[in-house]
Structures are given as structure tokens and as C-alpha cells.
Design a protein around this motif. Structure first.
Motif, PDB file in Angstrom:
ATOM      1  N   MET A   1       1.395  -1.322   0.149  1.00 43.04           N
ATOM      2  CA  MET A   1       0.321  -0.332   0.340  1.00 43.04           C
ATOM      3  C   MET A   1       0.689   1.238  -0.266  1.00 43.04           C
ATOM      4  O   MET A   1       0.439   2.472  -0.173  1.00 43.04           O
TER       5      MET A   1
ATOM      6  N   ARG B   1       2.724   1.365  -3.944  1.00 46.34           N
ATOM      7  CA  ARG B   1       2.289   1.623  -4.769  1.00 46.34           C
ATOM      8  C   ARG B   1       1.586   2.817  -4.730  1.00 46.34           C
ATOM      9  O   ARG B   1       1.133   4.256  -5.592  1.00 46.34           O
TER      10      ARG B   1
ATOM     11  N   LEU C   1      -8.192  -5.800  -1.132  1.00 45.09           N
ATOM     12  CA  LEU C   1      -7.047  -4.962  -1.941  1.00 45.09           C
ATOM     13  C   LEU C   1      -6.858  -5.969  -3.292  1.00 45.09           C
ATOM     14  O   LEU C   1      -6.472  -4.203  -4.074  1.00 45.09           O
TER      15      LEU C   1
ATOM     16  N   PHE D   1      -9.588  -3.692  -5.072  1.00 42.34           N
ATOM     17  CA  PHE D   1      -9.220  -2.867  -5.087  1.00 42.34           C
ATOM     18  C   PHE D   1      -8.475  -1.698  -5.866  1.00 42.34           C
ATOM     19  O   PHE D   1      -8.752  -0.827  -6.959  1.00 42.34           O
ATOM     20  N   TYR D   2      -7.319  -2.572  -6.945  1.00 39.87           N
ATOM     21  CA  TYR D   2      -6.514  -2.177  -7.576  1.00 39.87           C
ATOM     22  C   TYR D   2      -6.936  -2.337  -9.050  1.00 39.87           C
ATOM     23  O   TYR D   2      -7.113  -1.807 -10.497  1.00 39.87           O
ATOM     24  N   ASN D   3      -7.520  -3.530  -9.361  1.00 37.91           N
ATOM     25  CA  ASN D   3      -7.963  -4.114 -10.477  1.00 37.91           C
ATOM     26  C   ASN D   3      -9.343  -3.931 -10.975  1.00 37.91           C
ATOM     27  O   ASN D   3      -9.588  -3.582 -12.125  1.00 37.91           O
TER      28      ASN D   3
ATOM     29  N   THR E   1     -12.047  -1.162  -9.421  1.00 36.24           N
ATOM     30  CA  THR E   1     -12.013   0.451  -8.631  1.00 36.24           C
ATOM     31  C   THR E   1     -11.165   1.395  -9.776  1.00 36.24           C
ATOM     32  O   THR E   1     -10.611   1.026  -9.838  1.00 36.24           O
TER      33      THR E   1
ATOM     34  N   GLY F   1      -8.471   2.573  -7.343  1.00 32.07           N
ATOM     35  CA  GLY F   1      -7.533   1.600  -7.247  1.00 32.07           C
ATOM     36  C   GLY F   1      -6.431   2.146  -8.426  1.00 32.07           C
ATOM     37  O   GLY F   1      -5.595   1.960  -8.441  1.00 32.07           O
TER      38      GLY F   1
ATOM     39  N   VAL G   1      -4.587   5.557  -7.402  1.00 33.31           N
ATOM     40  CA  VAL G   1      -3.929   5.035  -6.445  1.00 33.31           C
ATOM     41  C   VAL G   1      -2.366   4.298  -7.497  1.00 33.31           C
ATOM     42  O   VAL G   1      -1.376   5.211  -6.982  1.00 33.31           O
TER      43      VAL G   1
ATOM     44  N   TRP H   1      -4.997  10.601  -0.670  1.00 33.83           N
ATOM     45  CA  TRP H   1      -4.661   9.346  -1.346  1.00 33.83           C
ATOM     46  C   TRP H   1      -3.342   9.156  -0.801  1.00 33.83           C
ATOM     47  O   TRP H   1      -3.585   7.606  -0.526  1.00 33.83           O
TER      48      TRP H   1
ATOM     49  N   ASN I   1      -3.557   5.781   1.296  1.00 32.19           N
ATOM     50  CA  ASN I   1      -2.888   4.662   2.217  1.00 32.19           C
ATOM     51  C   ASN I   1      -1.950   3.816   2.687  1.00 32.19           C
ATOM     52  O   ASN I   1      -0.923   3.003   2.758  1.00 32.19           O
TER      53      ASN I   1
END
Lengths: 318, 508
Positions: A27, A30, A164, A167-169, A171, A174, A177, A197, A201
Motif C-alpha cells: 500500500m 503503490r 486490496l 481495489f487495485y484491479n 475500482t 484503485g 492510486v 490518497w 494508503n
């Protein structure tokens, strides 16, 4: 068969604190912040979780305290690096030194006050951290042992990782971020609130590290306080982030592989293979070193560190 | 109130750090359905003004009206909500993302499915004649493709006021033409467009109106049809100037720098230079043209010994340079003032003053344990005096100087070492007219001294006017070496895209 089941179960348990540390550091990285304070944040989580549990007899409060103290350490780091744009490496190392130091000071203080010279969590809490038992499922031979009889931390870690990854893939937040970690100027110009952000994170990542720290004292040491309870796991977690190529799902199995390395020495027949224990203790670090070499040689762009990792972003910079 | 302007700025003032006035009561009007060129020298406040419109800076005084309403633009989000989209000079793209994901960053609403997103992008692309593959990763794209993505990003958000900051700086003539066609199409759809540029011929070609800034003040706004390049230059500089670039005739000396069969393999196993052969004579300027990334950087670095090469030879008169260290090559008199993408990257140490930067090239020549700063200081003073470098002092960190002055320091230091070969790359990138001409004069001066000058350039008009011969690179191959006096821009453009020259014409 039984041997392998035991080995895998032990590897998963040994890998769980690593999983928390790794997710927390993912986190951080990223959003472009190389946070070397994982060891420190885990230590803070360990002492806070232990002490709150010790004083209140409440498992949930102990967990919240572990999360908050890790998050507090991360918040200091975030203020120093995001707002005041200090060097990430220096700030992270300082956090580690501070976290370990503070933890040991508090630990020694209470150890000195205890009559028996040891500190142990009350039975009420240790009861709750025990491995779960689901009627029916946990009783299935092999599969039940492998999947349905861990302590709550293990499931919590895996759920964190999956959330997680989603979230990354999946949204838009994500995506934003990830963009911050790759190119904060691009994200900023596209209307992403970079600073906000980053704080969110880094702080949540720190909290997750804190829970990992609580694990080391509550599960690994069975609720008995010892100094330096995290013992370098934070550093392995930093390396695991690279091993996992900054992807939460990879962190799950990566953590378990590293967990296996940590417990290997107890499962090797010493009669047949004569290698000093120190070799096994060194193994995770050796593998990390090899991974670092392989990763830097391969130079796959999609699997590289977020491009802006380790740098600070200032909008009006020219 | 006024008729519906897309943007109207009244009395905009921006002061940096309490003393540097970047914009001084600037007025600007932009209508829908027109292309406005914003013209001005470096430091005239063009980019500052545009950054205030796109929410990067905040004005210290004055008001901005968008569609007739007074607005306060505090962040890029505000600008976006007002329909203002900026295409920055340095692309703001995430390299590891596809075009599609780059377009999606920061947009409102939920993340769309790939199929829907692709459809939407295709729709916009076809409307304006843009060509882009939504799934292509940015790192696989050419400069012009990246720019297309930037434009799409802005259009996708529904912006109808577009600001382009020096969009043509990195494009070939063909790509520029394509871009202009797109801009014209957008204008015809009723969008309002501001284009910032140094290049007067482009202003004449693309714009409907021109606004000129000088030293932070708005000087004039004129209709393009009623003006010409000379008048615009005068407005911009403030006095009349001679726009022609000198090309003095000199006695050429054969074989000063001879490169033959040079091949270089890049870090990823790609051939960066393929069998490159050419000669630079003493007393001539050999220009190198080519789209960015065609091997110019590798060429400079191979000659100066910064990267090894497996095949071919580089000869300085009778000395083979292959296998020599950069230090040895430098001492033989091959001087490079290489200006990579960022000016301060390879040439100068940005946090040191001019004196210390001079020392970098001379410190090892003085014997003993300690460094004698006196000669370097004298040299710094001499350069400041001779090249009219504007700086508060010899100890001021060079990063605080303006681009043109930094470039003068860099070139001045190289020339001071009396080189036999001088290599410059993008010597005037980002410089304004006055600074550019000062640099051209410096190069010509060296040429007249008999130095062999290799000049990597990007502005074809300048290359054609300044150089004696021009070598064209395309994907690491030499596609032609032409005589600058009787070659047109179009011919160069074709060579840059890889269409090889007829064999007979190759020997000029």
C-alpha cells in the motif's frame, strides 16, 4: 502425508505476519512511498496490541490498538515524507529504529514491574486467538486441516489481500492510486487528489503492518512478551513486496513460501542432512537477494517497482 | 456584459516569491470556434498564465471569466469541471498503463468495462480523426501517439476549451501536419483552442488570432491574417530583429572526425545504430535530423566513449577512439555539450555555481592536494562577460538560471577547452529567439575557427539554415546525408520517416 499437512499448516502460520507486513508495504509503495519503517510499525503494533490486551482482557480492543499504533507510526512517516518531503529512506529507517526502541523500552518497564518476571496475556484472550473450529468443515481429513482450522489472523490477512487486489484491479479509485505511484504529476493533472490518497494508503498500510506485529507476540510467542519480538520480519516483508511484484494476490502465496523457509529447520531430518540452523535462518534473506538480482536483470516493465517510488511530489516543482 | 467568450482574463497578475512578476496585468480573450496562438519568449509568462487556467497556480490578482462567469480555479479538478483541458509540454501519462487506463484516471463515475471504454474511445477518435490503439501501453508508443492519448484524455472528459503547451516541439513535420488537421477539425466543431508555440511559421499556419506576451505583459492581440512573421517577432522581442541565420563560408579540412560502420546495441538488445558512416570536416557544421529516439543519443555517446560499441570505428584525424575512455577522448579534443531531455542532467551539476562547474573540467590539471579555484573563477567571469550570461553571481547555483543562460554556461565551458570536435545536442531546445541566436553565433564562431561541429537538432528550418550538410537518422540507420543549401523541409521529413535517398543523390 501427515508430515506434509503439518508442514504446510506451520508454513501458513509462520507466513501470516509476513503477509500483513507485505500488504502494508505494498500500500505504501503503490502510492510511491518506499517505507522502510515496516519493522518499526510492526513493533509498535506488537507492544500496543499486547499491552491493551494485557490491561483490558479484550481481544478486539487489542487488535484495534495494534492497528492504530501501526497507523500512528505511518502517520508520522506520512507527515514527514508527503507534506515535508523528507527522504523516504531516512524517514523509514528512523521509524524502524524508533519503533523497535520504544517497544523495548515499554516492554522492559512492564517486565520490571511484574512479580514473576514474565508477562503473559490473560487466558480470556489466548482463548480467542486459538485456531477456529467449524463443525463439519474442520473435521474433514486433510482438507479440514489445511483450510479450516487456522487462527483468525490467517483469514483476516487473506481477506485483506483479496480486498486490496479487488481495489487495485476493479475500482477507479484503485486505478488512480496506482497512477499516483507511477506518475503523480499525471494523476494530479487528471484530477486525482494525490496528497489525500497518499495519506490514506500510507496510514492504512501502517495499520495493517501493526496487526502483523501483534501476530508475532500473540501467536508466534503464544502471548508471552519478549523483546525484539518482530525480529526482522519487517525486513523480509519489504523484500517480499518485490517477490510479489507489488500485487496483493502474489503476496499471499509469497508469504507462505517465505513462512515455509522460516520453519524449514524444524522439519528437516537432522540425522540425514547436517546443515547448521543458521543456514535456515538466513534462507529468506538469501532468496530475497536472489530475487532482487533476477528482477533487476529481467526488467519487465509491468512487473517493476512503481516508477515514482522513493520520490516526493511537489506540484509547482519545475 | 461581453459576448460569450470561452475564456476572458482581465488584469491577471502572478508574482513568485514576492519579487518575480511572471504575469503583470495580462488580458486575454478566447472565443469558441477559434484557435488562438499565444506567443512570447522564454520567461514571458505564457506557461504561467496557462497554468493558472488549468489550476496548477493561483493568480495573485485579476479575474478569470469562463463562459462569461467569474471563476476561481484552485485545482486541476476545478479546471476540468469548467471544461478546460491542458495538454502539457511534458506528457503526463503513466507509462505502464494502456491508453485506455490513462484516459480513465481521475474521471468521475464507476470504472467502465474494457469493452465500453474501448467503444467510447473509438467514438471520439473517429469524430476527430485521431488514431490510437486503446490497449497499447504508453511505453510502446511513439511521441506522437502519446500526444494523441493526451488529446483524447482531454476530449474524453468533454472539455471544450483546450490548451496545448508547445505541442509540436517533439513532432516531425508530417506529424505536425496531422496534429494541425485534428486541431482544425476541433475548431470547426466549435471548440476553443489555445496553442503555445515559439515557431512563427506554425502560428501563421494554424491560428486565427495571435496574442503576444512580453516580459509578463500582454503586448498585442492581432488577427493572424493581418500580420506576418516579422511583425510578430518585433512584437515579441520589442525591437526589430534579423530573422536570418548566418552560414559563413569556411575552408573545409577533410577527415577531422570519421565514423565508419558504427553499430550500437541498446540495453534491451535492440539495434540502436546500424552501420552508421559519415565524416565531419573541420570548419563545417554537420546537422543530424531525425525523430526523437532514432539513435541520436547513442551516436553522441558512442563518439565520446560513454557507451561501448561492438562494430565500426570512430577516428579523430588519425587516432582511433574505439576503446578509449571518455576522459581520454575528452583530452584529445572531442568536446561534447550534450543536452539530454533535461538540460541540467548530463552537462552541469545543477546545485553548483558557474565557477564550480568550470572546475569540473579543469581541477585534475592542477597538481597537488588542494584545488585552486582562482583560474576557474576567472574563466567564469570571462564567460559571463563574453556571452552576456545573466546571473546574480558566479556562485549562484546554475539551476536557478534561465534555460538560455544555462546553455551558454555549458557551451561556453566546452568551447573554452578549445576542442577539435564539438558535439551539441538540442542546443536550443526550449530557448527563446534571442538566446537561440546567441547559440547559433557561438556555433558559427567555432566553425570559423576550423572546429568540426556535429549538431543534433530538431527544428528542421534551423538545421537547414545553419548547417552545411545534414545527416538524417531513422531507426538508427542513416537514410541520407544531404546538402543543406539545396534541400527542402519536405525532403528531410521523408528521409526521417525512413524513405531512403536515391543512391546517386547520396554523394553530395
Amino acid at each position: 502425508m501427515n508430515f506434509w499437512v503439518n508442514f504446510i499448516v506451520a508454513a501458513v502460520v509462520a507466513g501470516t505476519p509476513l503477509l500483513f507486513g507485505t500488504l502494508g508495504e505494498i500500500m505504501n509503495e503503490r502510492v510511491g512511498h518506499l517505507n522502510l519503517g515496516v519493522e518499526g510499525m510492526m513493533s509498535l503494533g506488537a507492544i500496543a496490541g499486547f499491552m491493551v490486551g494485557y490491561k483490558t482482557d479484550n481481544f478486539a480492543l487489542a487488535m484495534i490498538a495494534a492497528f492504530l499504533s501501526g497507523a500512528a507510526g505511518a502517520l508520522v512517516y506520512a507527515v514527514v515524507t508527503v507534506t515535508f518531503m523528507a527522504n523516504h529512506t531516512v524517514a523509514g529507517l528512523t521509524l524502524t529504529i524508533f519503533g523497535i526502541g520504544l517497544t523495548n523500552v515499554i516492554g522492559f518497564h512492564y517486565l520490571g514491574m511484574s512479580e514473576s518476571g514474565t508477562l503473559k496475556l490473560p487466558e480470556q484472550i489466548t482463548q480467542q486467538m486459538r485456531s477456529i473450529h467449524i463443525e463439519g468443515l474442520s473435521d474433514i481429513p486433510v482438507i479440514g486441516d489445511l483450510l479450516f482450522q487456522y487462527n483468525p489472523f490467517v483469514y483476516l490477512g487473506i481477506v485483506f489481500a483479496i480486498l486490496l487486489a479487488l481495489f487495485y484491479n476493479r475500482t477507479k479509485a484503485g486505478l488512480n492510486v496506482i497512477a499516483i505511484g507511477e506518475n503523480p504529476a499525471a494523476a494530479d493533472a487528471a484530477g486525482v487528489h494525490v496528497t489525500a490518497w497518499k495519506y490514506v494508503n500510507i496510514v492504512i498500510g501502517g495499520g495493517i503492518c501493526g496487526i502483523g506485529g501483534a501476530f508475532t507476540i500473540m501467536i508466534t510467542n503464544g502471548g508471552v512478551w519478549i523483546s525484539d519480538c518482530v525480529g526482522g520480519l519487517g525486513w523480509i516483508a519489504v523484500a517480499l513486496v518485490i517477490f510479489a511484484t507489488w500485487k496483493p494476490m502474489n503476496a499471499i502465496w509469497g508469504a507462505f513460501v517465505f513462512g515455509a523457509m522460516r520453519i524449514l529447520k524444524y522439519y528437516v531430518n537432522k540425522e540425514i542432512i547436517h546443515i547448521p540452523d543458521a543456514f535456515y535462518d538466513m534462507l529468506p534473506f538469501l532468496v530475497t537477494a536472489i530475487i532482487l538480482v533476477v528482477v533487476s536483470v529481467r526488467q519487465v516493465k509491468d512487473k517493476a517497482q512503481p516508477a515514482a517510488c522513493g520520490t516526493n511530489y511537489f506540484r509547482e516543482d519545475r | 456584459m461581453s459576448e460569450q467568450y470561452a475564456i476572458e482574463c482581465r488584469g491577471i497578475t502572478k508574482i513568485f516569491g514576492g519579487k518575480v512578476t511572471a504575469n503583470d496585468h495580462v488580458d486575454l480573450q478566447l472565443k469558441f470556434g477559434e484557435i488562438l496562438a499565444l506567443l512570447g519568449e522564454n520567461g514571458s509568462g505564457k506557461t504561467t498564465l496557462m497554468n493558472m487556467l488549468s489550476g496548477i497556480y493561483r493568480p495573485d490578482g485579476g479575474t478569470i471569466f469562463v463562459r462569461g462567469e467569474e471563476v476561481f480555479i484552485n485545482s486541476p479538478v476545478d479546471a476540468m469541471n469548467l471544461g478546460i483541458g491542458m495538454i502539457h509540454q511534458h506528457f503526463k501519462l503513466v507509462n505502464v498503463f494502456s491508453a485506455m487506463d490513462n484516459i480513465a484516471i481521475g474521471t468521475k463515475g464507476r470504472r467502465l468495462s474494457t469493452a465500453k471504454m474501448r467503444e467510447k474511445i473509438r467514438e471520439i477518435s473517429s469524430r476527430f480523426g485521431l488514431e490510437v490503439d486503446p490497449d497499447k501501453k504508453i511505453y510502446d508508443m511513439s511521441v506522437s501517439e502519446k500526444q494523441t492519448v493526451e488529446i483524447l484524455k482531454v476530449l474524453y472528459r468533454g472539455s471544450d476549451i483546450l490548451i496545448l503547451d508547445e505541442p509540436t516541439a517533439v513532432l516531425t513535420p508530417q506529424e505536425t501536419e496531422k496534429l494541425f488537421a485534428i486541431l482544425k477539425k476541433m475548431r470547426d466543431e466549435g471548440k476553443a483552442i489555445i496553442i503555445i508555440t515559439h515557431k512563427l511559421n506554425e502560428v501563421m499556419e494554424i491560428s486565427d488570432r495571435v496574442s503576444v506576451l512580453r516580459k509578463g505583459k500582454s503586448v498585442a492581440s492581432v488577427n493572424t491574417a493581418e500580420t506576418d512573421e516579422l511583425k510578430l517577432t518585433e512584437l515579441m522581442v520589442g525591437h526589430s530583429v534579423d530573422l536570418s541565420i548566418r552560414r559563413p563560408e569556411t575552408d573545409k579540412k577533410d577527415g577531422v572526425l570519421k565514423v565508419s560502420g558504427l553499430s550500437v546495441t541498446g540495453a534491451e538488445g535492440m539495434k540502436m545504430l546500424k552501420d552508421v558512416s559519415f565524416e565531419v570536416k573541420g570548419g563545417e557544421i554537420l546537422g543530424v535530423a531525425g525523430v526523437a529516439g532514432s539513435g541520436q543519443k547513442e551516436l553522441c555517446e558512442a563518439i565520446t566513449g560513454l557507451i561501448p560499441f561492438e562494430q565500426g570505428s570512430v577516428k579523430l584525424e588519425d587516432t582511433e577512439l574505439k576503446g578509449k575512455s571518455p576522459f581520454e577522448i575528452l583530452n584529445l579534443g572531442v568536446s561534447i555539450s550534450f543536452v539530454p531531455e533535461d538540460r541540467l542532467g548530463m552537462g552541469l551539476v545543477s546545485s553548483m555555481g558557474i565557477t564550480d562547474n568550470m572546475l569540473l573540467r579543469t581541477y585534475y590539471k592542477t597538481p597537488g592536494l588542494f584545488i585552486d579555484r582562482k583560474p576557474a573563477k576567472e574563466m567564469a567571469d570571462k564567460l559571463i562577460d563574453r556571452l552576456q550570461i545573466l546571473t546574480p553571481g558566479t556562485e549562484t547555483p546554475v539551476r536557478l538560471l534561465s534555460g538560455g543562460n544555462v546553455q551558454k554556461v555549458l557551451l561556453g565551458r566546452e568551447i573554452e577547452s578549445a576542442p577539435r570536435v564539438l558535439i551539441t545536442a538540442y542546443a536550443v531546445r526550449g530557448l527563446d529567439i534571442n538566446s537561440s541566436y546567441a547559440i547559433y553565433d557561438l556555433l558559427n564562431e567555432q566553425k570559423e575557427k576550423g572546429v568540426a561541429v556535429l549538431n543534433i537538432g530538431e527544428d528542421l528550418d534551423v538545421l537547414l539554415a545553419l548547417c552545411d550538410r545534414i545527416l538524417v537518422l531513422c531507426h538508427g540507420e542513416v537514410t541520407g546525408i544531404v546538402d543543406a543549401k539545396n534541400t527542402t523541409k519536405e525532403q528531410l521529413g521523408l528521409l526521417m520517416t525512413g524513405i531512403k535517398q536515391e543512391k546517386e543523390a547520396a554523394h553530395v
